[in-house]
Design a protein around this motif. Structure first.
Motif, mmCIF file in Angstrom:
data_model
loop_
_atom_site.group_PDB
_atom_site.id
_atom_site.type_symbol
_atom_site.label_atom_id
_atom_site.label_comp_id
_atom_site.label_asym_id
_atom_site.label_seq_id
_atom_site.Cartn_x
_atom_site.Cartn_y
_atom_site.Cartn_z
ATOM 1 N N PRO A 1 0.849 -1.609 0.282
ATOM 2 C CA PRO A 1 0.419 -0.173 0.200
ATOM 3 C C PRO A 1 0.918 1.018 -0.083
ATOM 4 O O PRO A 1 2.441 1.228 0.850
ATOM 5 C CB PRO A 1 -0.614 0.198 1.172
ATOM 6 N N SER A 2 0.472 2.497 -0.855
ATOM 7 C CA SER A 2 0.701 3.523 -0.445
ATOM 8 C C SER A 2 0.734 4.321 0.560
ATOM 9 O O SER A 2 0.179 3.753 1.778
ATOM 10 C CB SER A 2 0.449 3.804 -1.706
ATOM 11 N N THR A 3 1.420 5.253 0.747
ATOM 12 C CA THR A 3 2.248 6.053 2.061
ATOM 13 C C THR A 3 0.582 6.846 2.617
ATOM 14 O O THR A 3 0.302 6.230 3.111
ATOM 15 C CB THR A 3 3.048 6.264 2.144
ATOM 16 N N ASN A 4 0.228 7.038 0.858
ATOM 17 C CA ASN A 4 -1.361 7.915 2.185
ATOM 18 C C ASN A 4 -1.864 6.396 1.702
ATOM 19 O O ASN A 4 -3.299 6.799 2.739
ATOM 20 C CB ASN A 4 -1.620 8.687 0.136
ATOM 21 N N GLU A 5 -1.821 5.512 1.266
ATOM 22 C CA GLU A 5 -3.303 4.340 1.771
ATOM 23 C C GLU A 5 -3.079 4.156 3.326
ATOM 24 O O GLU A 5 -4.133 3.894 4.137
ATOM 25 C CB GLU A 5 -3.110 3.676 0.738
ATOM 26 N N LEU A 6 -1.232 3.830 3.459
ATOM 27 C CA LEU A 6 -1.052 3.511 4.884
ATOM 28 C C LEU A 6 -2.278 4.711 5.384
ATOM 29 O O LEU A 6 -2.492 4.357 6.983
ATOM 30 C CB LEU A 6 0.320 3.341 5.575
ATOM 31 N N ALA B 1 -4.072 7.191 5.852
ATOM 32 C CA ALA B 1 -5.825 6.655 5.912
ATOM 33 C C ALA B 1 -5.808 5.681 6.332
ATOM 34 O O ALA B 1 -7.042 5.814 7.189
ATOM 35 C CB ALA B 1 -6.557 6.498 4.026
ATOM 36 N N PHE B 2 -5.587 4.679 5.695
ATOM 37 C CA PHE B 2 -6.347 3.440 6.967
ATOM 38 C C PHE B 2 -6.043 3.499 8.500
ATOM 39 O O PHE B 2 -7.266 3.412 9.142
ATOM 40 C CB PHE B 2 -5.752 2.557 6.229
ATOM 41 N N PRO C 1 0.937 11.174 6.711
ATOM 42 C CA PRO C 1 1.251 10.497 5.346
ATOM 43 C C PRO C 1 2.895 10.142 5.726
ATOM 44 O O PRO C 1 3.878 9.418 5.264
ATOM 45 C CB PRO C 1 1.496 11.349 4.201
#
Length: 126
Positions: free
Chosen positions: A38-43, A45-46, A51
């Motif tokens: 997962p991208s840093t943005n996905e991580l 957000a999760f 970020p």
């Protein structure tokens, strides 16, 4: 990564927890080698974190050779990462758990053969 990850509240820096969660996903096979993480943005957000904090955890894994960047695509699990992580965790397991266990057993007069019998007995009860 899946929703079975531990919550972010164990007192350690969040970026270390992010890195450990990715490592665990690699070790347990939910992130196989050569797959995109997962991208840093996905991580971020999760986990509802900054970020930059997620990036710090991911970059640590890049520095360790666990992940590698494919320019313009993202981060991927490096070949051989699972074996290296398993060995590193095994070594840490010995230091964190076995060394103190053996020291306490010696203080109590439990020899290695008796300790093995005790472990076998507890394993049967599991």
């Amino acid at each position: 990564m899946n929703r079975r990850t531990k919550p972010m509240d164990d007192g350690r820096p969040i970026f270390l927890q992010i890195a450990e969660q990715i490592e665990t996903a690699i070790i347990d096979g939910s992130l196989p080698e050569e797959t995109q993480v997962p991208s840093t943005n996905e991580l971020a957000a999760f986990h509802r974190i900054n970020p930059a904090t997620a990036a710090k955890g991911v970059n640590q894994l890049v520095d360790d050779g666990v992940l590698h960047k494919r320019r313009g695509i993202g981060m991927f699990v490096s070949p051989g990462a699972r074996a290296r992580l398993r060995q590193r965790r095994r070594d840490r397991f010995g230091e964190q758990y076995l060394r103190p266990l053996l020291a306490e057993a010696a203080r109590l007069g439990i020899d290695p053969a008796e300790l093995k019998t005790m472990i076998d007995r507890y394993e049967e009860q599991r």
